[in-house]
Design an enzyme around this catalytic site. Structure first.
Site, PDB file in Angstrom:
ATOM      1  CE1 TYR A 104      -4.380  -1.286   0.677  1.00 19.02           C
ATOM      2  CE2 TYR A 104      -3.101  -2.981   1.791  1.00 19.02           C
ATOM      3  CZ  TYR A 104      -4.285  -2.547   1.232  1.00 19.02           C
ATOM      4  OH  TYR A 104      -5.370  -3.374   1.233  1.00 19.02           O
ATOM      5  CE1 TYR A 143      -2.411  -6.625   3.827  1.00 18.73           C
ATOM      6  CE2 TYR A 143      -3.180  -6.312   1.576  1.00 18.73           C
ATOM      7  CZ  TYR A 143      -3.377  -6.182   2.943  1.00 18.73           C
ATOM      8  OH  TYR A 143      -4.534  -5.604   3.420  1.00 18.73           O
ATOM      9  NE  ARG A 153      -6.949  -9.997   4.772  1.00 16.26           N
ATOM     10  CZ  ARG A 153      -7.913  -9.156   4.387  1.00 16.26           C
ATOM     11  NH1 ARG A 153      -7.710  -7.855   4.436  1.00 16.26           N
ATOM     12  NH2 ARG A 153      -9.080  -9.593   3.951  1.00 16.26           N
ATOM     13  CG  HIS A 156      -8.090  -7.341   0.156  1.00 18.99           C
ATOM     14  ND1 HIS A 156      -6.922  -7.952   0.534  1.00 18.99           N
ATOM     15  CD2 HIS A 156      -8.098  -6.132   0.775  1.00 18.99           C
ATOM     16  CE1 HIS A 156      -6.257  -7.154   1.353  1.00 18.99           C
ATOM     17  NE2 HIS A 156      -6.944  -6.043   1.517  1.00 18.99           N
ATOM     18  CG  HIS A 158      -9.774  -2.268   1.718  1.00 21.85           C
ATOM     19  ND1 HIS A 158     -10.054  -2.821   2.941  1.00 21.85           N
ATOM     20  CD2 HIS A 158      -8.492  -2.618   1.447  1.00 21.85           C
ATOM     21  CE1 HIS A 158      -8.987  -3.456   3.400  1.00 21.85           C
ATOM     22  NE2 HIS A 158      -8.014  -3.345   2.500  1.00 21.85           N
TER      23      HIS A 158
HETATM   24 FE   LIG Z   1      -6.133  -4.450   2.645  1.00 21.66          FE
END
Ligand SMILES: [Fe+3]
Lengths: 238, 208
Positions: A104, A143, A153, A156, A158
Site C-alpha cells: 500500500y 500480502y 491477506r 482484495h 476495499h
Molecule cells: Fe487491505
C-alpha cells in the site's frame, strides 16, 4: 419509513478472536436497538460533478504522463442494489487497494514489496441511474500481515459505499474467485456464513472483458432496503 | 431475521483495515490526489448557526487512543433540517453539508471537526404534527478502524440541553450509560467527545 434490520447472520460479530485486532476494539455490551429516525434515514448527496475524469481509473490516476500502473489490468464493475433488487443510483463508491506486489502507498505499510511510482491505490465513482458502477485498476497482490505467525491477506479491494441514508453506510472488501488464500484468512472468516463470504467474491466476467486490454470482474453490492414502519416509543428490551 | 426468499441478501461488512485513509482521506494520507478530502470542511462563511468545534479520541479496551480510526459525522442544520437527501421538510441550509469525515491523528489519535450546533430534529411520527416530539440536538457518529468488523454508530449530545424527553436516550436501560453520549464543553463552543470501544466507560453504540 425505516430500513430492514441489519442481517446479523451475514455480518461479522464484533469480537472475532482469530482476528486479533478485534480483541480490544469490539464493544462488549449489546448495541442499543434504535428504530431509524430522520438522523439515520437521511444522508449526504455527492453529485457527479465531484468525480474527476480519472478518479475511477487507478491504472492512470496516480501515474506519470504516458505511464500506467504495473500489474494485470482489470475492470471491476457491478451494481449497487437494495434488498428488493432495485438499483441504487447516485451512490458514492470509494475504493482503495495494494499495488500488484501487495504494498500500500501508506506510511504504515512496511512490506518488502516495492512501491509502484505510477500507482496510488485510490479511486472513486458514483453509480448511474441503474445503480451500475465500474473501475479500472490493476490486480492487487496478496500480502502478509501481523496477526498469527504466518497470515496472508488474499488479493482484495476495499470498498466504501454511501447509499441514500446514514443507516446504509457500508465498508467491505472484495475478493477474487479462485484465490486459495480466501479460505485461510482470519478477516474473511470473521464472517460466519460461507454464502455471505461467497457474496464478497467477484466473478470473472468474460462478457465485460476487453480484448487485448483488461480482464473484468463482476461484484454487486446489496445495501439494506427500505420498508414502511411505525415508530414505537418504548424502552429498550421491552 | 425473517426468512425472505424473494429478497437479495445484504452484503456483509468487513473491517476498514489499517490503510483506509488511502481511500477515505487520500490527501491526508499523503497521496497526490486532485480533490480536497471529502467531508474535510462542513461549513463556510454563509452557513447559518453557532460555530462549534468537536475534538475527541476513540479509545480501545486498554483506553489507548486509536491512531488509525476514521470518524464520520452526520447532523442537521441550525434549524434541525438535514441537508442532502431524505428530509421531508426540504433541503435545509444550502451552505451546510451536514457531513464530516476526519481521520484520527496518526500520533495522538485525536479527531477535530468544525461545524455548527444542530437544531432539534423531530422524532419519528413527529414530522407531520406541529409540536410533535423532538429529539434533543445531537450529532450522529460512525466509527471505523482496523479491528472493527462492522462500523459503529453512536450519537453526541450537548451538556447544556435538557435531555430528559429525548426518545432515543429513553431507550437506554442503564441510565448511567447516557453520560457516555454527552460531550464536555471545554470552552464556549469547544466540545470534547471521548469514545470508548470497551471497558467500564464503554460508549453506547446503536443498532440502527
Ligand atoms: Fe487491505
Amino acid at each position: 419509513m425505516s430500513f430492514t434490520e441489519r442481517d446479523t447472520t451475514r455480518h461479522p460479530p464484533a469480537l472475532t478472536p482469530a482476528y486479533k485486532s478485534s480483541l480490544l476494539r469490539s464493544p462488549q455490551k449489546p448495541l442499543v436497538a434504535l428504530p431509524a429516525t430522520l438522523s439515520e434515514l437521511t444522508g449526504p448527496v455527492f453529485g457527479h460533478e465531484i468525480i474527476g475524469p480519472h478518479d475511477a481509473d487507478l491504472t492512470i490516476n496516480h501515474a506519470r504522463p504516458s505511464h500506467s500502473a504495473i500489474g494485470p489490468r482489470i475492470i471491476v464493475h457491478g451494481r449497487i442494489l437494495d434488498e428488493d433488487g432495485r438499483g441504487v443510483p447516485d451512490a458514492l463508491i470509494e475504493i482503495w487497494q495494494a499495488n500488484a506486489g501487495g504494498r500500500y502507498r501508506h506510511k504504515r505499510d512496511g512490506y518488502l514489496a516495492p512501491l509502484d511510482p505510477d500507482f496510488g491505490g485510490c479511486g472513486r465513482t458514483i453509480s448511474d441511474e441503474q445503480g451500475a458502477y465500474a473501475f479500472r485498476s490493476i490486480q492487487p497482490g496478496p500480502y502478509p500481515w501481523p496477526n498469527r505467525a504466518n497470515d496472508w491477506r488474499p488479493a482484495h479491494i476495499h470498498f466504501s459505499v454511501f447509499g441514500h441514508a446514514f443507516a446504509q453506510r457500508l465498508i467491505t472488501q472484495m475478493y477474487f474467485a479462485g484465490d486459495p488464500l480466501i479460505g485461510l484468512c482470519p478477516i474473511v472468516n470473521t464472517i460466519p456464513d460461507p454464502q455471505a463470504i461467497d457474496s464478497l467474491t467477484a466473478r470473472l466476467d468474460m462478457r465485460a472483458t476487453q480484448p487485448m486490454d483488461a480482464i473484468a470482474w463482476r461484484f454487486d453490492i446489496v445495501l439494506r432496503g427500505r420498508r414502511a414502519t411505525f415508530f414505537e416509543n418504548r424502552p429498550e428490551g421491552t | 431475521m425473517q426468512d425472505r426468499p424473494d429478497y437479495l441478501k445484504q452484503t456483509p461488512s468487513q473491517t476498514a483495515g489499517p490503510y483506509l485513509h488511502i481511500g477515505a482521506t487520500p490527501r491526508q494520507a499523503g497521496l497526490d490526489w486532485p480533490h480536497a478530502d471529502l467531508g474535510a470542511s462542513m461549513i463556510s462563511d454563509e452557513t447559518r448557526g453557532e460555530r462549534i468545534t468537536i475534538t475527541g479520541c476513540v479509545h480501545d479496551g486498554m483506553e489507548a487512543p486509536l491512531t488509525d480510526a476514521l470518524i464520520e459525522i452526520w447532523q442537521a442544520d441550525a434549524d434541525g433540517i438535514h441537508p442532502g437527501r431524505g428530509d421531508p421538510r426540504g433541503a435545509g441550509d444550502p451552505f451546510f453539508t451536514g457531513f464530516g469525515r476526519c481521520a484520527a491523528d496518526a500520533q495522538t489519535g485525536e479527531f477535530r471537526v468544525e461545524t455548527i450546533r444542530p437544531g432539534p430534529v423531530p422524532a419519528p411520527g413527529g414530522t407531520q404534527r406541529p409540536g410533535g416530539t423532538l429529539m434533543a440536538p445531537h450529532i450522529s457518529f460512525w466509527i471505523v478502524a482496523r479491528g472493527i468488523n462492522l462500523g459503529l454508530h453512536t450519537r453526541m449530545y450537548f451538556p447544556q440541553d435538557d435531555l430528559s424527553d429525548d426518545p432515543v436516550l429513553a431507550r437506554i436501560e442503564h441510565r448511567a450509560r447516557i453520560a457516555t453520549l454527552i460531550a464536555q464543553e471545554l470552552a464556549p463552543g469547544a466540545y470534547r467527545f471521548e469514545i470508548f470501544l470497551q471497558g467500564p466507560r464503554e460508549t453506547v453504540f446503536f443498532d440502527i
